[in-house]
Scaffold this motif. Structure first.
Motif, mmCIF file in Angstrom:
data_model
loop_
_atom_site.group_PDB
_atom_site.id
_atom_site.type_symbol
_atom_site.label_atom_id
_atom_site.label_comp_id
_atom_site.label_asym_id
_atom_site.label_seq_id
_atom_site.Cartn_x
_atom_site.Cartn_y
_atom_site.Cartn_z
ATOM 1 N N LEU A 1 10.210 -5.503 8.966
ATOM 2 C CA LEU A 1 9.961 -6.789 9.632
ATOM 3 C C LEU A 1 8.760 -6.750 10.578
ATOM 4 N N GLN A 2 8.235 -5.567 10.837
ATOM 5 C CA GLN A 2 7.008 -5.452 11.631
ATOM 6 C C GLN A 2 5.773 -5.739 10.774
ATOM 7 N N TYR A 3 5.944 -5.692 9.452
ATOM 8 C CA TYR A 3 4.801 -5.835 8.547
ATOM 9 C C TYR A 3 4.877 -7.084 7.670
ATOM 10 N N ALA A 4 6.018 -7.744 7.641
ATOM 11 C CA ALA A 4 6.180 -8.948 6.819
ATOM 12 C C ALA A 4 7.084 -9.927 7.553
ATOM 13 N N ASP A 5 6.842 -11.234 7.357
ATOM 14 C CA ASP A 5 7.650 -12.225 8.058
ATOM 15 C C ASP A 5 9.024 -12.344 7.414
ATOM 16 N N LEU A 6 9.921 -13.009 8.131
ATOM 17 C CA LEU A 6 11.320 -13.071 7.717
ATOM 18 C C LEU A 6 11.481 -13.716 6.341
ATOM 19 N N GLN A 7 10.752 -14.786 6.074
ATOM 20 C CA GLN A 7 10.874 -15.471 4.787
ATOM 21 C C GLN A 7 10.463 -14.567 3.629
ATOM 22 N N THR A 8 9.378 -13.817 3.820
ATOM 23 C CA THR A 8 8.907 -12.897 2.791
ATOM 24 C C THR A 8 9.918 -11.785 2.548
ATOM 25 N N VAL A 9 10.458 -11.239 3.639
ATOM 26 C CA VAL A 9 11.458 -10.174 3.529
ATOM 27 C C VAL A 9 12.711 -10.695 2.837
ATOM 28 N N TYR A 10 13.126 -11.911 3.192
ATOM 29 C CA TYR A 10 14.320 -12.502 2.587
ATOM 30 C C TYR A 10 14.153 -12.625 1.070
ATOM 31 N N LYS A 11 13.010 -13.153 0.647
ATOM 32 C CA LYS A 11 12.763 -13.319 -0.787
ATOM 33 C C LYS A 11 12.749 -11.973 -1.508
ATOM 34 N N PHE A 12 12.118 -10.974 -0.887
ATOM 35 C CA PHE A 12 12.063 -9.640 -1.477
ATOM 36 C C PHE A 12 13.468 -9.058 -1.625
ATOM 37 N N LEU A 13 14.282 -9.190 -0.574
ATOM 38 C CA LEU A 13 15.633 -8.635 -0.612
ATOM 39 C C LEU A 13 16.521 -9.381 -1.599
ATOM 40 N N HIS A 14 16.307 -10.673 -1.727
ATOM 41 C CA HIS A 14 17.084 -11.461 -2.694
ATOM 42 C C HIS A 14 16.860 -10.918 -4.109
ATOM 43 N N VAL A 15 15.614 -10.638 -4.444
ATOM 44 C CA VAL A 15 15.294 -10.084 -5.763
ATOM 45 C C VAL A 15 15.816 -8.649 -5.885
ATOM 46 N N LEU A 16 15.594 -7.838 -4.847
ATOM 47 C CA LEU A 16 15.958 -6.424 -4.913
ATOM 48 C C LEU A 16 17.467 -6.234 -5.001
ATOM 49 N N THR A 17 18.237 -6.962 -4.189
ATOM 50 C CA THR A 17 19.695 -6.812 -4.239
ATOM 51 C C THR A 17 20.239 -7.299 -5.583
ATOM 52 N N GLY A 18 19.593 -8.310 -6.155
ATOM 53 C CA GLY A 18 19.983 -8.755 -7.492
ATOM 54 C C GLY A 18 19.724 -7.692 -8.544
ATOM 55 N N ARG A 19 18.598 -7.012 -8.411
ATOM 56 C CA ARG A 19 18.260 -5.925 -9.341
ATOM 57 C C ARG A 19 19.236 -4.760 -9.181
ATOM 58 N N PHE A 20 19.571 -4.445 -7.939
ATOM 59 C CA PHE A 20 20.547 -3.379 -7.693
ATOM 60 C C PHE A 20 21.906 -3.743 -8.283
ATOM 61 N N GLU A 21 22.318 -4.997 -8.100
ATOM 62 C CA GLU A 21 23.609 -5.426 -8.652
ATOM 63 C C GLU A 21 23.620 -5.293 -10.176
ATOM 64 N N ALA A 22 22.519 -5.681 -10.804
ATOM 65 C CA ALA A 22 22.438 -5.636 -12.267
ATOM 66 C C ALA A 22 22.500 -4.211 -12.806
ATOM 67 N N THR A 23 22.034 -3.247 -12.005
ATOM 68 C CA THR A 23 22.020 -1.848 -12.439
ATOM 69 C C THR A 23 23.106 -1.024 -11.740
ATOM 70 N N GLU A 24 24.033 -1.707 -11.051
ATOM 71 C CA GLU A 24 25.200 -1.086 -10.411
ATOM 72 C C GLU A 24 24.807 -0.022 -9.387
ATOM 73 N N VAL A 25 23.758 -0.318 -8.636
ATOM 74 C CA VAL A 25 23.334 0.564 -7.545
ATOM 75 C C VAL A 25 24.083 0.171 -6.267
ATOM 76 N N THR A 26 24.661 1.146 -5.594
ATOM 77 C CA THR A 26 25.249 0.902 -4.282
ATOM 78 C C THR A 26 24.192 1.233 -3.230
ATOM 79 N N ALA A 27 23.747 0.214 -2.509
ATOM 80 C CA ALA A 27 22.618 0.394 -1.589
ATOM 81 C C ALA A 27 22.982 -0.089 -0.197
ATOM 82 N N HIS A 28 22.505 0.632 0.806
ATOM 83 C CA HIS A 28 22.653 0.130 2.177
ATOM 84 C C HIS A 28 21.284 0.050 2.844
ATOM 85 N N PHE A 29 21.150 -0.941 3.711
ATOM 86 C CA PHE A 29 19.894 -1.273 4.359
ATOM 87 C C PHE A 29 20.098 -1.234 5.870
ATOM 88 N N HIS A 30 19.328 -0.402 6.557
ATOM 89 C CA HIS A 30 19.453 -0.285 8.009
ATOM 90 C C HIS A 30 18.780 -1.467 8.712
#
Length: 211
Positions: free
Chosen positions: A148-177
């Motif tokens: 969040l120091q390098y990208a605004d909240l909206q950009t991060v949100y969109k990125f995470l929306h895609v990434l968590t969807g990709r993780f779900e599709a490939t059954e990855v268990t992921a945690h984000f600090h």
């Protein structure tokens, strides 16, 4: 959301579903946070896991040492995407207890912390490479606080929306600090909505909230 307490003395194996995306809401510099991170990466025996680490603020060297101290042996596959100033060569890590997997570089680097397109491509390539094995893939993203120091909240949100969807599709268990003390409540609320489970450090205890 279902809520349950967790005293932090055991594993999160029974609290987190396989394939879930987890928001780890906790102070960045706290021993309990490190322990929870390692617990969330230890949902299976090491020889049945692919371990993926995305790190903005920690060196791969220190991550490997913490993992070996926790699990005693390296996972079947271990890869790092090291972002920005923490980028290190793979050589130091590869010598840590035989942590380097055969036939591939352990550490991939991304020089620009705000290059979310490049980061997404690297993660997709690693997941594709691992798709041929039967291991459970776990991922630590360390950390959204730094991102969040390098990208605004909206950009991060969109990125995470895609990434968590990709993780779900490939059954990855992921945690984000995410350090709640380092960002405003709106940011925390907005990002929380993306995750299946929230693991929060509250008054010395862990609280697990799942949808």
């Amino acid at each position: 959301m279902q809520t349950k307490g967790h005293n932090g003395g055991g594993s999160f194996r029974d609290d987190v579903e396989r394939g879930a995306s987890v928001l780890l809401l906790a102070p960045s510099l706290h021993e309990s946070t490190d322990s929870a991170c390692l617990d969330l990466l230890s949902l299976d025996d090491p020889d049945e896991e692919n371990l993926l680490w995305v790190t903005y603020t920690r060196s791969p060297d220190s991550c490997v040492q913490d993992w070996l101290g926790h699990a005693g042996e390296r996972p079947d596959n271990m890869r790092f995407v090291s972002v920005g100033e923490t980028t290190r060569s793979a050589s130091a890590v590869s010598g840590s207890g035989g942590a380097s997997p055969p036939g591939g570089d352990l550490v991939e680097t991304l020089s620009s912390p705000g290059d979310l397109t490049g980061l997404g491509i690297k993660l997709s390539e690693i997941l594709k490479e691992w798709s041929a094995n039967d291991n459970h893939t776990v991922c630590c993203f360390h950390s959204l606080t730094a991102l969040l120091q390098y990208a605004d909240l909206q950009t991060v949100y969109k990125f995470l929306h895609v990434l968590t969807g990709r993780f779900e599709a490939t059954e990855v268990t992921a945690h984000f600090h995410l350090d709640p003390d380092a960002c405003d409540t709106q940011t925390v609320s907005t990002l929380t909505s993306l995750f299946d489970t929230v693991v929060e450090f509250d008054d010395g205890d862990w609280v697990v909230r799942s949808r």
